[in-house]
Design a protein around this motif. Sequence first.
Motif, PDB file in Angstrom:
ATOM      1  N   GLY A 298       1.774   3.922  14.059  1.00  0.00           N
ATOM      2  CA  GLY A 298       2.174   5.050  14.892  1.00  0.00           C
ATOM      3  C   GLY A 298       2.580   6.274  14.080  1.00  0.00           C
ATOM      4  O   GLY A 298       3.282   6.154  13.074  1.00  0.00           O
ATOM      5  N   PHE A 299       2.139   7.432  14.533  1.00  0.00           N
ATOM      6  CA  PHE A 299       2.400   8.679  13.818  1.00  0.00           C
ATOM      7  C   PHE A 299       3.881   9.065  13.884  1.00  0.00           C
ATOM      8  O   PHE A 299       4.504   9.322  12.856  1.00  0.00           O
ATOM      9  N   ASP A 300       4.452   9.102  15.081  1.00  0.00           N
ATOM     10  CA  ASP A 300       5.849   9.521  15.224  1.00  0.00           C
ATOM     11  C   ASP A 300       6.800   8.580  14.495  1.00  0.00           C
ATOM     12  O   ASP A 300       7.741   9.026  13.829  1.00  0.00           O
ATOM     13  N   GLU A 301       6.558   7.277  14.606  1.00  0.00           N
ATOM     14  CA  GLU A 301       7.410   6.300  13.930  1.00  0.00           C
ATOM     15  C   GLU A 301       7.335   6.468  12.419  1.00  0.00           C
ATOM     16  O   GLU A 301       8.339   6.341  11.712  1.00  0.00           O
TER      17      GLU A 301
ATOM     18  N   CYS B 127       6.590   9.270  10.767  1.00  0.00           N
ATOM     19  CA  CYS B 127       7.313  10.498  10.411  1.00  0.00           C
ATOM     20  C   CYS B 127       8.817  10.238  10.379  1.00  0.00           C
ATOM     21  O   CYS B 127       9.507  10.680   9.448  1.00  0.00           O
ATOM     22  N   ASN B 128       9.323   9.518  11.372  1.00  0.00           N
ATOM     23  CA  ASN B 128      10.751   9.205  11.403  1.00  0.00           C
ATOM     24  C   ASN B 128      11.167   8.352  10.208  1.00  0.00           C
ATOM     25  O   ASN B 128      12.252   8.549   9.646  1.00  0.00           O
ATOM     26  N   LEU B 129      10.326   7.400   9.817  1.00  0.00           N
ATOM     27  CA  LEU B 129      10.624   6.558   8.661  1.00  0.00           C
ATOM     28  C   LEU B 129      10.689   7.399   7.382  1.00  0.00           C
ATOM     29  O   LEU B 129      11.607   7.250   6.578  1.00  0.00           O
ATOM     30  N   LEU B 130       9.734   8.287   7.201  1.00  0.00           N
ATOM     31  CA  LEU B 130       9.704   9.121   6.000  1.00  0.00           C
ATOM     32  C   LEU B 130      10.905  10.065   5.950  1.00  0.00           C
ATOM     33  O   LEU B 130      11.483  10.295   4.882  1.00  0.00           O
ATOM     34  N   LYS B 131      11.313  10.579   7.098  1.00  0.00           N
ATOM     35  CA  LYS B 131      12.523  11.410   7.148  1.00  0.00           C
ATOM     36  C   LYS B 131      13.750  10.575   6.807  1.00  0.00           C
ATOM     37  O   LYS B 131      14.640  11.028   6.086  1.00  0.00           O
ATOM     38  N   TYR B 132      13.799   9.356   7.325  1.00  0.00           N
ATOM     39  CA  TYR B 132      14.947   8.478   7.096  1.00  0.00           C
ATOM     40  C   TYR B 132      15.153   8.177   5.616  1.00  0.00           C
ATOM     41  O   TYR B 132      16.289   8.100   5.149  1.00  0.00           O
ATOM     42  N   ILE B 133      14.066   8.002   4.875  1.00  0.00           N
ATOM     43  CA  ILE B 133      14.220   7.669   3.456  1.00  0.00           C
ATOM     44  C   ILE B 133      14.436   8.918   2.594  1.00  0.00           C
ATOM     45  O   ILE B 133      14.492   8.826   1.381  1.00  0.00           O
ATOM     46  N   GLY B 134      14.559  10.074   3.240  1.00  0.00           N
ATOM     47  CA  GLY B 134      14.961  11.266   2.519  1.00  0.00           C
ATOM     48  C   GLY B 134      13.866  12.253   2.162  1.00  0.00           C
ATOM     49  O   GLY B 134      14.110  13.184   1.395  1.00  0.00           O
ATOM     50  N   LEU B 135      12.684  12.065   2.700  1.00  0.00           N
ATOM     51  CA  LEU B 135      11.626  13.031   2.424  1.00  0.00           C
ATOM     52  C   LEU B 135      11.797  14.254   3.324  1.00  0.00           C
ATOM     53  O   LEU B 135      12.156  14.132   4.495  1.00  0.00           O
ATOM     54  N   GLU B 136      11.553  15.399   2.757  1.00  0.00           N
ATOM     55  CA  GLU B 136      11.599  16.639   3.522  1.00  0.00           C
ATOM     56  C   GLU B 136      10.201  16.923   4.055  1.00  0.00           C
ATOM     57  O   GLU B 136       9.216  16.565   3.428  1.00  0.00           O
TER      58      GLU B 136
ATOM     59  N   GLU C 116       7.514   4.627  -6.072  1.00  0.00           N
ATOM     60  CA  GLU C 116       8.924   5.040  -6.048  1.00  0.00           C
ATOM     61  C   GLU C 116       9.882   3.862  -5.899  1.00  0.00           C
ATOM     62  O   GLU C 116      11.090   4.054  -5.898  1.00  0.00           O
ATOM     63  N   GLY C 117       9.350   2.656  -5.755  1.00  0.00           N
ATOM     64  CA  GLY C 117      10.192   1.468  -5.641  1.00  0.00           C
ATOM     65  C   GLY C 117      10.972   1.413  -4.330  1.00  0.00           C
ATOM     66  O   GLY C 117      12.089   0.913  -4.296  1.00  0.00           O
ATOM     67  N   ILE C 118      10.382   1.897  -3.271  1.00  0.00           N
ATOM     68  CA  ILE C 118      11.046   1.912  -1.966  1.00  0.00           C
ATOM     69  C   ILE C 118      10.812   0.574  -1.296  1.00  0.00           C
ATOM     70  O   ILE C 118       9.677   0.128  -1.130  1.00  0.00           O
ATOM     71  N   GLY C 119      11.908  -0.087  -0.935  1.00  0.00           N
ATOM     72  CA  GLY C 119      11.826  -1.409  -0.334  1.00  0.00           C
ATOM     73  C   GLY C 119      12.807  -1.566   0.815  1.00  0.00           C
ATOM     74  O   GLY C 119      13.372  -0.589   1.301  1.00  0.00           O
ATOM     75  N   TYR C 120      13.036  -2.808   1.210  1.00  0.00           N
ATOM     76  CA  TYR C 120      13.928  -3.113   2.341  1.00  0.00           C
ATOM     77  C   TYR C 120      15.314  -2.509   2.201  1.00  0.00           C
ATOM     78  O   TYR C 120      15.910  -2.063   3.161  1.00  0.00           O
ATOM     79  N   GLU C 121      15.830  -2.525   0.980  1.00  0.00           N
ATOM     80  CA  GLU C 121      17.200  -2.037   0.772  1.00  0.00           C
ATOM     81  C   GLU C 121      17.320  -0.542   1.071  1.00  0.00           C
ATOM     82  O   GLU C 121      18.419  -0.041   1.310  1.00  0.00           O
ATOM     83  N   ASP C 122      16.220   0.166   1.094  1.00  0.00           N
ATOM     84  CA  ASP C 122      16.227   1.595   1.398  1.00  0.00           C
ATOM     85  C   ASP C 122      16.144   1.874   2.897  1.00  0.00           C
ATOM     86  O   ASP C 122      16.243   3.023   3.318  1.00  0.00           O
TER      87      ASP C 122
ATOM     88  N   MET D   3      15.276  -8.015  13.065  1.00  0.00           N
ATOM     89  CA  MET D   3      14.720  -7.096  12.088  1.00  0.00           C
ATOM     90  C   MET D   3      14.613  -5.712  12.747  1.00  0.00           C
ATOM     91  O   MET D   3      14.168  -5.582  13.875  1.00  0.00           O
ATOM     92  N   SER D   4      15.001  -4.684  12.020  1.00  0.00           N
ATOM     93  CA  SER D   4      14.980  -3.333  12.576  1.00  0.00           C
ATOM     94  C   SER D   4      13.544  -2.822  12.724  1.00  0.00           C
ATOM     95  O   SER D   4      12.619  -3.315  12.088  1.00  0.00           O
ATOM     96  N   GLN D   5      13.395  -1.801  13.562  1.00  0.00           N
ATOM     97  CA  GLN D   5      12.076  -1.188  13.772  1.00  0.00           C
ATOM     98  C   GLN D   5      11.541  -0.592  12.472  1.00  0.00           C
ATOM     99  O   GLN D   5      10.343  -0.656  12.211  1.00  0.00           O
ATOM    100  N   ARG D   6      12.430  -0.008  11.670  1.00  0.00           N
ATOM    101  CA  ARG D   6      11.985   0.571  10.386  1.00  0.00           C
ATOM    102  C   ARG D   6      11.431  -0.508   9.468  1.00  0.00           C
ATOM    103  O   ARG D   6      10.412  -0.302   8.812  1.00  0.00           O
ATOM    104  N   LYS D   7      12.075  -1.651   9.419  1.00  0.00           N
ATOM    105  CA  LYS D   7      11.603  -2.732   8.553  1.00  0.00           C
ATOM    106  C   LYS D   7      10.285  -3.319   9.067  1.00  0.00           C
ATOM    107  O   LYS D   7       9.415  -3.666   8.278  1.00  0.00           O
ATOM    108  N   LYS D   8      10.129  -3.395  10.373  1.00  0.00           N
ATOM    109  CA  LYS D   8       8.858  -3.867  10.937  1.00  0.00           C
ATOM    110  C   LYS D   8       7.729  -2.904  10.586  1.00  0.00           C
ATOM    111  O   LYS D   8       6.633  -3.329  10.212  1.00  0.00           O
ATOM    112  N   LEU D   9       8.006  -1.609  10.702  1.00  0.00           N
ATOM    113  CA  LEU D   9       6.999  -0.615  10.356  1.00  0.00           C
ATOM    114  C   LEU D   9       6.677  -0.680   8.868  1.00  0.00           C
ATOM    115  O   LEU D   9       5.506  -0.626   8.480  1.00  0.00           O
ATOM    116  N   TYR D  10       7.701  -0.824   8.047  1.00  0.00           N
ATOM    117  CA  TYR D  10       7.499  -0.959   6.599  1.00  0.00           C
ATOM    118  C   TYR D  10       6.590  -2.157   6.305  1.00  0.00           C
ATOM    119  O   TYR D  10       5.656  -2.045   5.504  1.00  0.00           O
ATOM    120  N   ASP D  11       6.844  -3.286   6.947  1.00  0.00           N
ATOM    121  CA  ASP D  11       6.007  -4.480   6.760  1.00  0.00           C
ATOM    122  C   ASP D  11       4.556  -4.203   7.146  1.00  0.00           C
ATOM    123  O   ASP D  11       3.633  -4.608   6.441  1.00  0.00           O
TER     124      ASP D  11
END
Length: 86
Positions: free
Chosen positions: A21-24, A26-35, A79-85, A1-9
């Motif tokens: 974690g704060f940095d993780e 922020c990286n997740l929110l950037k990854y899903i397309g938030l500015e 926003e319906g953000i899930g694993y597939e994102d 399982m990826s780090q992003r999915k673990k953080l999402y869980d």
Amino acid sequence: MSQRKKLYDKIMSSKHDNNIGFDETCNLLKYIGLEFRQNGTSHIVFSKKECDDIINLQNKNGKCKSYQVAQIRRFFRKEGIGYEDL
């Protein structure tokens, strides 16, 4: 399982709101397309043009504040953000 999915869980479980974690996050929110923007303050604001919501984060000893993690969880559900994102 990826780090992003673990953080999402962790975020979605609501059991670890004081230990996200704060940095993780922020990286997740950037990854899903938030500015993001930071205007010389300790707050970082994430937003997306297609939605009205904003996410306001503040680094507290390398962690996100628990009420801000709850805000992210509500945003993901709305926003319906899930694993597939990830």
